[in-house]
Design an enzyme around this catalytic site. Sequence first.
Site, PDB file in Angstrom:
ATOM      1  N   LYS A   1       0.622  -1.061   0.064  1.00 30.81           N
ATOM      2  CA  LYS A   1      -0.018  -0.077   0.107  1.00 30.81           C
ATOM      3  C   LYS A   1       1.105   1.148  -0.021  1.00 30.81           C
ATOM      4  O   LYS A   1       1.846   1.078   0.508  1.00 30.81           O
ATOM      5  CB  LYS A   1      -0.972  -0.071   1.380  1.00 30.81           C
ATOM      6  CG  LYS A   1      -2.196   0.807   1.042  1.00 30.81           C
ATOM      7  CD  LYS A   1      -3.047   0.243   0.271  1.00 30.81           C
ATOM      8  CE  LYS A   1      -4.389   1.065   0.385  1.00 30.81           C
ATOM      9  NZ  LYS A   1      -5.484  -0.100   0.121  1.00 30.81           N
TER      10      LYS A   1
HETATM   11  N1  GLU Z   1      -7.391   0.289  -3.185  1.00 34.12           N
HETATM   12  C1  GLU Z   1      -7.872  -1.001  -3.149  1.00 34.12           C
HETATM   13  C2  GLU Z   1      -7.891  -1.865  -2.163  1.00 34.12           C
HETATM   14  O1  GLU Z   1      -7.869  -1.430  -1.104  1.00 34.12           O
HETATM   15  C3  GLU Z   1      -7.551  -1.579  -4.462  1.00 34.12           C
HETATM   16  C4  GLU Z   1      -6.222  -2.225  -4.670  1.00 34.12           C
HETATM   17  C5  GLU Z   1      -5.812  -2.788  -5.900  1.00 34.12           C
HETATM   18  O2  GLU Z   1      -6.599  -2.838  -7.062  1.00 34.12           O
HETATM   19  O3  GLU Z   1      -4.750  -2.961  -6.153  1.00 34.12           O
HETATM   20  O4  GLU Z   1      -8.367  -3.022  -2.240  1.00 34.12           O
END
Ligand code: GLU
Length: 476
Positions: A107
Amino acid sequence: MQPSNEPSFRDSVDIMFNRAVALMDLPPGLEEKIRVCNATYTVRFGVRLRGKIQTFTGYRSVHSEHMEPVKGGIRYSLGVNQNEVEALAALMTYKCALVEAPFGGSKGGLCIDPRDYDDHELELITRRFAYELIKRDMINPAQNVPAPDMGTGEREMAWIADQYKRMNTTDINGVACVTGKPTHAGGIQGRTEATGRGVQYALHAFFRDGMGLDKAGLKGPLRDKRVIVQGLGNVGYHAAKFLSEEDGCRITAIIERDGALHDEGGLDVEAVYQWIAKHGTITGYPDATLEADGARLLENDCDVLIPAALEGVINLGNAERIKAPLVIEAANGPVTAGADEILRDKGTVIVPDMYANAGGVTVSYFEWVKNLSHIRFGRMQRRQEEARHQLIVDELERLSADSGIGWQLSPNFKEKYLRGAGELELVRSGLDDTMSTAYESMAQVWHGREDVRDLRTAAYLVSIDKVAASYRAKGL
Ligand code: GLU
């Protein structure tokens, strides 16, 4: 506001993880290996804006590399900090394992309020942040693939993809370095709606589970259920829209930053969304009651509560007063570990974040595969499928005419049956299948083991088991 005796977000995730591993029989040391965050990179960079250099702080955290690339969004918010990105990266690991998206967890975040900058400034900031991550392989189609999160969307992903291409001109798979791109820049249809759509499919799966409904004290069908949604961002908007327009749910309250709208008869989600887009606030919306203290409506009577905004909104301060029998976590970490305990004791059923909002990363996975295969889903089969269906329809009509029975296929049936699946239909079908399969794997543990009292623990058990298996396969 969260009470100060609440553990941090990162600790909250660890507490929930520990509760699950206590019920598992992992080899010594593996539990620790899975729990810890492998690395968190902090970058500070300057961008010349409005005549002076402004310094920004960004993060990319990698939780687990048991599979690569690692995956997870990039968020733009003033609340971004190391603790938060690490918690969110850990959730990505468990989420990907649960829905069998072949990624480790990661993240990122940038500590800014995007509303403080115009489009051009945001592009400069995004490209510079991307540059810092790309040159360290923290954005790379084979190693680390970001996506949208709070405060970012298609536009930022297109800038990131373009930045990567500029720095890696001969990488034929370059466009797969990030997902959630616009369709004209290598994206896939259905990605923007995906997380909200996944919440809808998760509720469908829950409402098919008779034992689950009994545990929540609810009765099917989903139609007419009273739903409260907190946060009308991308996720909350799509979930609320599909649930009201397609499933006949009543959205009785929408809670936003500046208050809440309330109507027991059901709000018109699209109208509220358009109002906010136009006026920047829910205030003044004509067809509902406005409640200034929005968070209080989390405690209203309803059948389903969907927190779809920030982490920690259901906490030690309000958990006792939450009346919803079913909470579905469209946001990441909306229920703190302490609140989770209180709600569990009250018998509230929580559909956990790592499952409920996994629709986003699932469709990101489809987009990544599409980018690597360099072909749109359905391109080879669609016409052939339509031709075969036409053969059956022609044959049925011939049989009916020849035998004198005179059956007529309804035009509606013919229209639907003859149309081959395009990319959007295939994406939705793949997402639906993913959400049902993952629900069944959790439900099996939830209903099948006496020592597992809740869906969150079940979700952790299923996903940690998968991560552990992949570590074992690597000989670790
Ligand atoms: N930000 C989204 C999540 O928390 C999507 C992450 C992604 O598609 O890699 O799942």
